[in-house]
Design an enzyme around this catalytic site. Structure first.
Site, mmCIF file in Angstrom:
data_model
loop_
_atom_site.group_PDB
_atom_site.id
_atom_site.type_symbol
_atom_site.label_atom_id
_atom_site.label_comp_id
_atom_site.label_asym_id
_atom_site.label_seq_id
_atom_site.Cartn_x
_atom_site.Cartn_y
_atom_site.Cartn_z
ATOM 1 N N SER A 7 0.834 -1.190 0.000
ATOM 2 C CA SER A 7 0.000 0.000 0.000
ATOM 3 C C SER A 7 0.872 1.245 0.000
ATOM 4 O O SER A 7 2.054 1.205 0.331
ATOM 5 C CB SER A 7 -0.910 0.003 1.225
ATOM 6 O OG SER A 7 -1.643 -1.202 1.293
ATOM 7 N N HIS A 39 1.000 15.384 -3.826
ATOM 8 C CA HIS A 39 1.715 16.321 -4.690
ATOM 9 C C HIS A 39 1.024 17.678 -4.573
ATOM 10 O O HIS A 39 -0.211 17.742 -4.499
ATOM 11 C CB HIS A 39 1.700 15.862 -6.154
ATOM 12 C CG HIS A 39 2.272 14.502 -6.367
ATOM 13 N ND1 HIS A 39 3.619 14.275 -6.544
ATOM 14 C CD2 HIS A 39 1.681 13.282 -6.423
ATOM 15 C CE1 HIS A 39 3.830 12.976 -6.701
ATOM 16 N NE2 HIS A 39 2.671 12.357 -6.624
ATOM 17 N N CYS A 74 -4.342 -2.319 0.447
ATOM 18 C CA CYS A 74 -4.809 -3.691 0.252
ATOM 19 C C CYS A 74 -5.083 -4.257 1.635
ATOM 20 O O CYS A 74 -4.215 -4.262 2.490
ATOM 21 C CB CYS A 74 -3.762 -4.539 -0.460
ATOM 22 S SG CYS A 74 -3.436 -4.040 -2.150
#
Length: 264
Positions: free
Chosen positions: A112, A117, A140
């Site tokens: 994971s 950003h 996950c």
């Protein structure tokens, strides 16, 4: 939803991605440069690393690796790889409700990541500046990354928020039956606190059969002084205040609806 007894690991991938926008009016070129420098420093790579590390703590993930970078002339990015934290599945809450701000939540994650950003932006005409943060939490395991939603929105300046949540893949139970989602969800809004929902106008666009959920949020209250950088509204004429207010609202609606709006 009834708890499933799985064959092996839970292979569902749950991805939460959203854009958070902060809007500002800067009257002069110097003020625009000052806003970009201010917001770039406020959300530099070190600060973003702190926010994402706390996000890992909220969802109970172990940090494996951190990659971070500040960019020139502006912007930053941080990516954190996280691993599963073994827990008793009986202790995991699968119900639809808001996540913490940051109270403890246990998660079970593997392969994971969490990344962010930033994109500061301005234009020499009109005096409008925007700051956008793109965030993705992909896990996950047995718990949804939506548990971190409240915390992340509160940590960043949020005039407008667009959120996408998707569950991909499938997992099998002990009888070999495939399951394409392992928790109930009707709306991303069900994972938000009541105080947050009271602050925003929101609309959903969901594709239930594809396990795709989308929510857009626009701040309800508008206080001009909140959007001014180094300029006080009382120092402007009434006409200037009306023009700036109209420009800010147009900018916010265009971002919210994702299309350009003709001037009335």
């Amino acid at each position: 939803m009834k708890k499933l007894k799985l064959h092996g690991f839970n292979n569902l991938t749950k991805s939460l991605s959203f854009c958070i926008y902060d809007i500002c009016y800067a009257k002069t070129a110097e003020e625009r440069d000052g806003y970009i420098a201010y917001i770039d420093e406020l959300y530099n790579a070190n600060r973003l690393t702190e926010i994402l590390s706390e996000t890992c703590s909220i969802i109970g993930a172990n940090i494996l690796n951190i990659a971070r970078q500040d960019y020139e002339p502006q912007g930053a990015s941080v990516t954190i790889l996280v691993s599963e934290e073994p827990v008793d599945p009986k202790l995991i809450d699968q119900t639809e409700h808001p996540g913490p701000l940051p109270e403890t939540v246990v998660a079970h994650l593997d392969k994971s990541h969490i990344c962010v950003h930033t994109y500061p932006e301005s234009h020499p005409e009109g005096g409008l500046c925007t700051f956008r943060a793109d965030i993705e939490v992909s896990t996950c395991g047995v718990i949804s990354p939506l548990k971190a939603l409240n915390y992340l929105i509160h940590q960043l300046e949020s005039d407008i928020v667009t959120i996408d949540y998707r569950v991909r893949g499938f997992t099998r139970d002990v009888n070999g039956m495939k399951h394409f989602i392992d928790h109930e969800i009707n709306s991303i809004q069900n994972f938000m606190s009541e105080d947050m929902k009271s602050l925003y106008d929101m609309v959903d666009v969901n594709v239930y059969q594809e396990n795709i959920f989308h929510t857009k949020m626009l701040l309800k209250e508008f206080d001009l002084k909140h959007y001014m950088f180094h300029t006080k509204p009382e120092d402007l004429t009434e006409t200037e205040r009306q023009q700036i207010t109209a420009a800010l609202w147009k900018e916010m609606r265009e971002i919210y609806y994702g299309r350009n709006i003709s001037a009335v």
